[in-house]
Design a protein around this motif. Structure first.
Motif, PDB file in Angstrom:
ATOM      1  N   VAL A  90       0.820  -1.226   0.000  1.00  0.00           N
ATOM      2  CA  VAL A  90       0.000   0.000   0.000  1.00  0.00           C
ATOM      3  C   VAL A  90       0.848   1.268   0.000  1.00  0.00           C
ATOM      4  N   SER A  91       2.157   1.146   0.193  1.00  0.00           N
ATOM      5  CA  SER A  91       3.001   2.333   0.057  1.00  0.00           C
ATOM      6  C   SER A  91       4.428   1.891  -0.245  1.00  0.00           C
ATOM      7  N   SER A  92       5.151   2.804  -0.887  1.00  0.00           N
ATOM      8  CA  SER A  92       6.539   2.504  -1.239  1.00  0.00           C
ATOM      9  C   SER A  92       7.309   3.804  -1.337  1.00  0.00           C
ATOM     10  N   LEU A 115       1.927  20.925  -4.678  1.00  0.00           N
ATOM     11  CA  LEU A 115       1.131  19.939  -3.943  1.00  0.00           C
ATOM     12  C   LEU A 115       1.514  18.542  -4.416  1.00  0.00           C
ATOM     13  N   GLU A 116       1.841  17.694  -3.456  1.00  0.00           N
ATOM     14  CA  GLU A 116       2.100  16.276  -3.769  1.00  0.00           C
ATOM     15  C   GLU A 116       0.906  15.444  -3.288  1.00  0.00           C
ATOM     16  N   ILE A 117       0.450  14.536  -4.154  1.00  0.00           N
ATOM     17  CA  ILE A 117      -0.598  13.583  -3.765  1.00  0.00           C
ATOM     18  C   ILE A 117       0.106  12.253  -3.521  1.00  0.00           C
ATOM     19  N   GLY A 118       0.106  11.778  -2.296  1.00  0.00           N
ATOM     20  CA  GLY A 118       0.781  10.517  -1.973  1.00  0.00           C
ATOM     21  C   GLY A 118       2.078  10.765  -1.209  1.00  0.00           C
ATOM     22  N   THR A 119       1.937  11.134   0.064  1.00  0.00           N
ATOM     23  CA  THR A 119       3.119  11.471   0.895  1.00  0.00           C
ATOM     24  C   THR A 119       4.024  10.256   1.085  1.00  0.00           C
ATOM     25  N   GLY A 120       3.409   9.103   1.332  1.00  0.00           N
ATOM     26  CA  GLY A 120       4.182   7.870   1.553  1.00  0.00           C
ATOM     27  C   GLY A 120       5.198   8.044   2.669  1.00  0.00           C
ATOM     28  N   THR A 121       6.450   7.779   2.366  1.00  0.00           N
ATOM     29  CA  THR A 121       7.508   7.871   3.381  1.00  0.00           C
ATOM     30  C   THR A 121       7.847   9.311   3.759  1.00  0.00           C
ATOM     31  N   GLY A 122       7.505  10.251   2.873  1.00  0.00           N
ATOM     32  CA  GLY A 122       7.882  11.657   3.094  1.00  0.00           C
ATOM     33  C   GLY A 122       9.169  12.033   2.378  1.00  0.00           C
ATOM     34  N   TYR A 123       9.824  11.062   1.730  1.00  0.00           N
ATOM     35  CA  TYR A 123      11.120  11.360   1.086  1.00  0.00           C
ATOM     36  C   TYR A 123      10.974  12.392  -0.035  1.00  0.00           C
ATOM     37  N   ASN A 124       9.976  12.200  -0.894  1.00  0.00           N
ATOM     38  CA  ASN A 124       9.826  13.161  -1.993  1.00  0.00           C
ATOM     39  C   ASN A 124       9.427  14.535  -1.460  1.00  0.00           C
ATOM     40  N   ALA A 125       8.578  14.541  -0.417  1.00  0.00           N
ATOM     41  CA  ALA A 125       8.240  15.833   0.219  1.00  0.00           C
ATOM     42  C   ALA A 125       9.521  16.454   0.775  1.00  0.00           C
ATOM     43  N   VAL A 140      -0.345  15.311   0.688  1.00  0.00           N
ATOM     44  CA  VAL A 140      -1.446  14.592   1.339  1.00  0.00           C
ATOM     45  C   VAL A 140      -1.321  13.091   1.093  1.00  0.00           C
ATOM     46  N   ASP A 141      -1.796  12.321   2.061  1.00  0.00           N
ATOM     47  CA  ASP A 141      -1.877  10.862   1.893  1.00  0.00           C
ATOM     48  C   ASP A 141      -3.170  10.406   2.557  1.00  0.00           C
ATOM     49  N   ILE A 142      -3.739   9.329   2.045  1.00  0.00           N
ATOM     50  CA  ILE A 142      -4.988   8.773   2.581  1.00  0.00           C
ATOM     51  C   ILE A 142      -4.743   8.112   3.940  1.00  0.00           C
ATOM     52  N   HIS A 167      -8.018  12.459   1.189  1.00  0.00           N
ATOM     53  CA  HIS A 167      -8.109  11.786  -0.106  1.00  0.00           C
ATOM     54  C   HIS A 167      -7.579  12.767  -1.158  1.00  0.00           C
ATOM     55  N   GLY A 168      -6.481  12.383  -1.788  1.00  0.00           N
ATOM     56  CA  GLY A 168      -5.828  13.294  -2.721  1.00  0.00           C
ATOM     57  C   GLY A 168      -6.667  13.629  -3.942  1.00  0.00           C
ATOM     58  N   GLY A 169      -7.701  12.843  -4.210  1.00  0.00           N
ATOM     59  CA  GLY A 169      -8.571  13.151  -5.343  1.00  0.00           C
ATOM     60  C   GLY A 169      -9.208  14.522  -5.210  1.00  0.00           C
ATOM     61  N   ILE A 241      -4.364   4.835  -6.755  1.00  0.00           N
ATOM     62  CA  ILE A 241      -5.017   5.614  -5.698  1.00  0.00           C
ATOM     63  C   ILE A 241      -6.048   4.718  -5.004  1.00  0.00           C
ATOM     64  N   ARG A 242      -6.171   4.903  -3.683  1.00  0.00           N
ATOM     65  CA  ARG A 242      -7.138   4.117  -2.906  1.00  0.00           C
ATOM     66  C   ARG A 242      -8.207   5.063  -2.359  1.00  0.00           C
ATOM     67  N   ASP A 243      -9.421   4.536  -2.177  1.00  0.00           N
ATOM     68  CA  ASP A 243     -10.481   5.387  -1.625  1.00  0.00           C
ATOM     69  C   ASP A 243     -10.502   5.371  -0.110  1.00  0.00           C
TER      70      ASP A 243
HETATM   71  C1  LIG Z   1       4.316   5.269  -4.228  1.00  0.00           C
HETATM   72  S1  LIG Z   1       3.671   5.783  -2.694  1.00  0.00           S
HETATM   73  C2  LIG Z   1       4.211   7.455  -2.558  1.00  0.00           C
HETATM   74  C3  LIG Z   1       5.684   7.635  -2.412  1.00  0.00           C
HETATM   75  C4  LIG Z   1       6.047   8.940  -1.735  1.00  0.00           C
HETATM   76  N1  LIG Z   1       5.858  10.079  -2.600  1.00  0.00           N
HETATM   77  C5  LIG Z   1       7.423   8.878  -1.147  1.00  0.00           C
HETATM   78  O1  LIG Z   1       8.250   9.746  -1.451  1.00  0.00           O
HETATM   79  O2  LIG Z   1       7.673   7.974  -0.353  1.00  0.00           O
HETATM   80  C6  LIG Z   1       1.947   6.051  -3.079  1.00  0.00           C
HETATM   81  C7  LIG Z   1       1.187   6.662  -1.924  1.00  0.00           C
HETATM   82  O3  LIG Z   1      -0.085   7.087  -2.368  1.00  0.00           O
HETATM   83  C8  LIG Z   1      -0.919   7.017  -1.259  1.00  0.00           C
HETATM   84  N2  LIG Z   1      -2.318   7.095  -1.653  1.00  0.00           N
HETATM   85  C9  LIG Z   1      -3.109   6.109  -2.149  1.00  0.00           C
HETATM   86  N3  LIG Z   1      -4.352   6.573  -2.310  1.00  0.00           N
HETATM   87  C10 LIG Z   1      -4.348   7.876  -1.952  1.00  0.00           C
HETATM   88  C11 LIG Z   1      -5.333   8.885  -1.913  1.00  0.00           C
HETATM   89  N4  LIG Z   1      -6.589   8.644  -2.249  1.00  0.00           N
HETATM   90  N5  LIG Z   1      -4.962  10.117  -1.497  1.00  0.00           N
HETATM   91  C12 LIG Z   1      -3.703  10.373  -1.123  1.00  0.00           C
HETATM   92  N6  LIG Z   1      -2.729   9.447  -1.124  1.00  0.00           N
HETATM   93  C13 LIG Z   1      -3.048   8.216  -1.537  1.00  0.00           C
HETATM   94  C14 LIG Z   1      -0.548   5.687  -0.623  1.00  0.00           C
HETATM   95  O4  LIG Z   1      -1.007   5.603   0.706  1.00  0.00           O
HETATM   96  C15 LIG Z   1       0.949   5.712  -0.771  1.00  0.00           C
HETATM   97  O5  LIG Z   1       1.574   6.192   0.380  1.00  0.00           O
END
Ligand SMILES: C[S@@+](CC[C@H](N)C(=O)[O-])C[C@H]1O[C@@H](n2cnc3c(N)ncnc32)[C@H](O)[C@@H]1O
Length: 389
Positions: A90-92, A115-125, A140-142, A167-169, A241-243
């Motif tokens: 679910v994340s990488s 704006l980044e959608i998908g914070t994940g680990t925070g590395y890209n942020a 933002v991350d879900i 929800h990043g949508g 993306i997940r809901d």
């Molecule tokens: C490939 S990872 C992001 C990697 C991140 N940018 C990093 O530097 O580690 C994808 C991310 O998208 C998030 N994600 C999935 N659905 C989402 C949503 N609806 N809104 C925001 N984030 C979502 C996941 O939880 C996951 O952390």
């Protein structure tokens, strides 16, 4: 390496050198960010899938952890349990080369708000905040757990961008407008809310994946009444993306290949062996398609590649064949394989264009129009509006 240099700095330096030598890293600013933002702080452990399918965790106790973290490789960092009991990713932490490729493509300037959608680990942020400063980066991350962990890691490095669980949508309306939106999860359709949240001339970079493997990164510019731009030439794939903050949904129904209508094909059974036509086939498919396998030979190789749609149609394509053709079985209202065959033949007729020749126009009514070479081209494909599953 000198005795006074932390080992990670040398490894981060080598990674930056490698990305520059490959031509991926071009701007000194992103080079400095790769060298100075410690990826290992954001990836305290990662998971690797074993041949049997089970996952093992590598933590900082392992001798190879640090060296692996600074390789140009994606690393799985979070798993969730699906309803069928399987662990799914679910994340990488995205492959650094892909991250840099996206940051370079976005043509980010020092004054930009991103704006980044998908914070994940925070590395890209972290890379973005290193370059732009705390007040200009939003992510933002879900998953609240991922956002909180990322916030702590960033703060430990003195970086405090605005992180939100959402929800990043929906973008992040209360902090809009932005100059750039970068999505690090794929979307089946570009949300118009993102267009509403970027300045005129601002850009959105996202992996448009209609179905499994059906699409790639597209760089869109905000015009008055539309988002428009081209696909990046090199294919890339992000997790969808997940809901909700749970494992993504699984195959909705059972497929029994023997029960489908039989035909034959000479095309490859796997979507990644014909990425562009598989994407173009989505114009004839009313809902996203899932992919999986059925059956196993005595050597453990799957017998069927199986495609299913939400409303109940499916097709199964024989993986191995002694002949130059494979058996196909189809069932349901939507003939998934026929749509692929039609798209493949048109694509061949057009000279087998690559991603670099395809572009996309998204309008406020949600219409997604894919075009060849130019927005006004007579060769275009309209992706149907998506029915919710
Ligand atoms: C490939 S990872 C992001 C990697 C991140 N940018 C990093 O530097 O580690 C994808 C991310 O998208 C998030 N994600 C999935 N659905 C989402 C949503 N609806 N809104 C925001 N984030 C979502 C996941 O939880 C996951 O952390």
């Amino acid at each position: 390496m000198t005795a006074t240099t932390a080992p990670w700095r040398e490894l981060a330096h080598q990674l930056a050198d490698q990305l520059a030598a490959e031509g991926v890293l071009r701007s000194p600013q992103w080079g400095t960010a790769i060298e100075e933002v410690p990826r290992h702080v954001f990836v305290p452990s990662f998971y690797t899938q074993q041949p049997g399918g089970q996952w093992t965790e590598t933590t900082s106790d392992s001798a190879r952890w640090l060296e692996q973290v600074y390789r140009n490789e994606p690393l799985i960092t979070a798993l969730a349990v699906a309803p069928n009991g399987n662990q799914v990713t679910v994340s990488s932490s995205t492959k650094p080369g892909l991250m840099v490729r996206m940051l370079e493509a976005l043509d980010i300037e020092d004054t930009h708000r991103v704006l980044e959608i998908g914070t994940g680990t925070g590395y890209n942020a972290g890379l973005l905040t290193h370059r732009l400063g705390d007040g200009q980066v939003f992510s933002v991350d879900i998953s609240a757990g991922l956002v909180n962990a990322a916030r702590d890691r960033l703060a430990a490095r003195g970086l405090t961008p605005c992180l939100v669980t959402a929800h990043g949508g929906g973008g992040l309306p209360r902090h809009a407008p932005f100059d750039r939106i970068i999505a690090t999860c794929s979307v089946p359709a570009i949300p118009w809310t993102w267009a509403d949240q970027v300045h005129a001339g601002g850009r959105v970079l996202v992996d448009l994946k209609r179905s499994v493997h059906a699409g790639t990164l597209v760089l869109l510019t905000r015009r008055k009444d539309r988002l428009e731009g081209r696909f990046l030439p090199r294919w890339a794939g992000f997790m969808a993306i997940r809901d909700t903050d749970t494992a993504p949904p699984h195959d909705p129904f059972t497929v029994t290949p023997a029960e489908g209508t039989k035909s034959w094909t000479t095309l490859p059974p796997l979507p990644w062996d014909a990425l562009v036509p598989w994407f173009l086939a989505q114009a004839q498919l009313p809902s996203p398609i899932r992919f999986g396998y059925r059956g196993a030979t005595q050597h453990g190789r799957p017998v069927w590649a199986v495609f299913t749609s939400n409303e109940g149609s499916w097709c199964a394509v024989q993986m191995d064949s002694d002949h130059d053709r494979r058996e196909v079985r189809q069932s349901g209202q939507v003939r998934i394989w026929d749509a692929f065959e039609t798209a493949h033949s048109r694509w061949q007729h057009l000279g087998e264009p690559g991603w670099d020749r395809l572009g996309l126009t998204v309008s406020a009514d949600g219409l997604h129009r894919v075009w060849l070479d130019h927005p006004d081209s007579r060769h275009h494909w309209t992706l149907p509006a998506l029915r919710s599953s």
